[in-house]
Design a protein around this motif. Structure first.
Motif, short mmCIF file in Angstrom:
data_model
loop_
_atom_site.label_atom_id
_atom_site.label_comp_id
_atom_site.label_asym_id
_atom_site.label_seq_id
_atom_site.Cartn_x
_atom_site.Cartn_y
_atom_site.Cartn_z
N ALA A 63 -63.18 3.82 63.67
CA ALA A 63 -62.46 3.14 62.61
C ALA A 63 -60.97 3.50 62.72
O ALA A 63 -60.61 4.58 63.15
CB ALA A 63 -63.01 3.56 61.26
N ASN A 64 -60.12 2.56 62.35
CA ASN A 64 -58.66 2.75 62.37
C ASN A 64 -58.11 3.03 63.77
O ASN A 64 -57.07 3.64 63.92
CB ASN A 64 -58.25 3.88 61.42
N SER A 65 -58.85 2.61 64.80
CA SER A 65 -58.39 2.83 66.17
C SER A 65 -57.47 1.71 66.63
O SER A 65 -56.87 1.79 67.70
CB SER A 65 -59.58 2.92 67.12
N HIS A 83 -50.64 -1.79 65.56
CA HIS A 83 -51.12 -0.40 65.49
C HIS A 83 -50.22 0.50 66.34
O HIS A 83 -49.77 0.08 67.43
CB HIS A 83 -52.57 -0.35 66.02
#
Ligand code: FES
Length: 175
Positions: A63-65, A83
């Protein structure tokens, strides 16, 4: 006085023992196998449990990668180009690796190929100036569409589809 010879059973019955008690007495005085039958086997043979079927390991990105979708197996994932790990890809000449794939901004065009050199498996690099890929091990070179341009590799790299989406803020990679 007349003496009568008694059998063992007659003797014990005269002592007042029931037939069940007699049977127990008999069993204690003999081997245990005399009191059991084949169907009373106290130690049945152990059964081997069936071997579970192990599914192939498919690891979803954390997650959140900045990555959503599958980066192994059936390749189909999207990179968030906003990101911190991937925003550099908006710059020409930059490249990164995701699982076994190298993704590069090749003069403004996103390309995604297998990062595994087809000679002996070394991870290849992107060369912005030459706009191609080079293996640091024995020097094989590949074009941005995966073709071998310099041996010793003789087999092309697998090429994936790289599609800019979300107004250029995401990159979709698929087989
Ligand atoms: S492993 Fe890449 S050229 Fe040999």
């Amino acid at each position: 006085m007349e003496q009568t010879q008694l059998s063992r059973g007659q003797f014990l019955r005269q002592l007042g023992m029931s037939s069940a008690a007699l049977m127990s007495f008999y069993c204690l005085g003999t081997t245990m196998t005399a009191c059991t039958s084949a169907s009373d086997d106290p130690m049945p043979a152990p059964t081997t449990p069936p071997t579970p079927i192990t599914p192939p390991v498919v690891t979803p990105p954390a997650a959140n990668s900045g990555i959503t979708g599958m980066t192994t197996g059936s390749i189909d994932f999207t990179i968030d180009l906003l990101h911190p790990d991937f925003k550099k890809l908006k710059t020409e000449g930059e490249f990164t690796y995701v699982a076994d794939i190298i993704i590069a901004n090749a003069k403004g065009t996103f390309v995604a190929l297998s990062k595994v050199c087809t000679h002996q498996g070394t991870t290849i690099d992107f060369r912005p100036t030459a706009n191609d890929f080079k293996c640091p091990n024995h020097g094989s070179e590949f074009t941005t569409d995966g073709k071998v341009q310099k041996s010793p590799a003789t087999t092309a790299l697998k090429v994936y589809k790289a599609e800019s989406i979300n107004s250029g803020n995401s990159l979709k990679i698929s087989a």
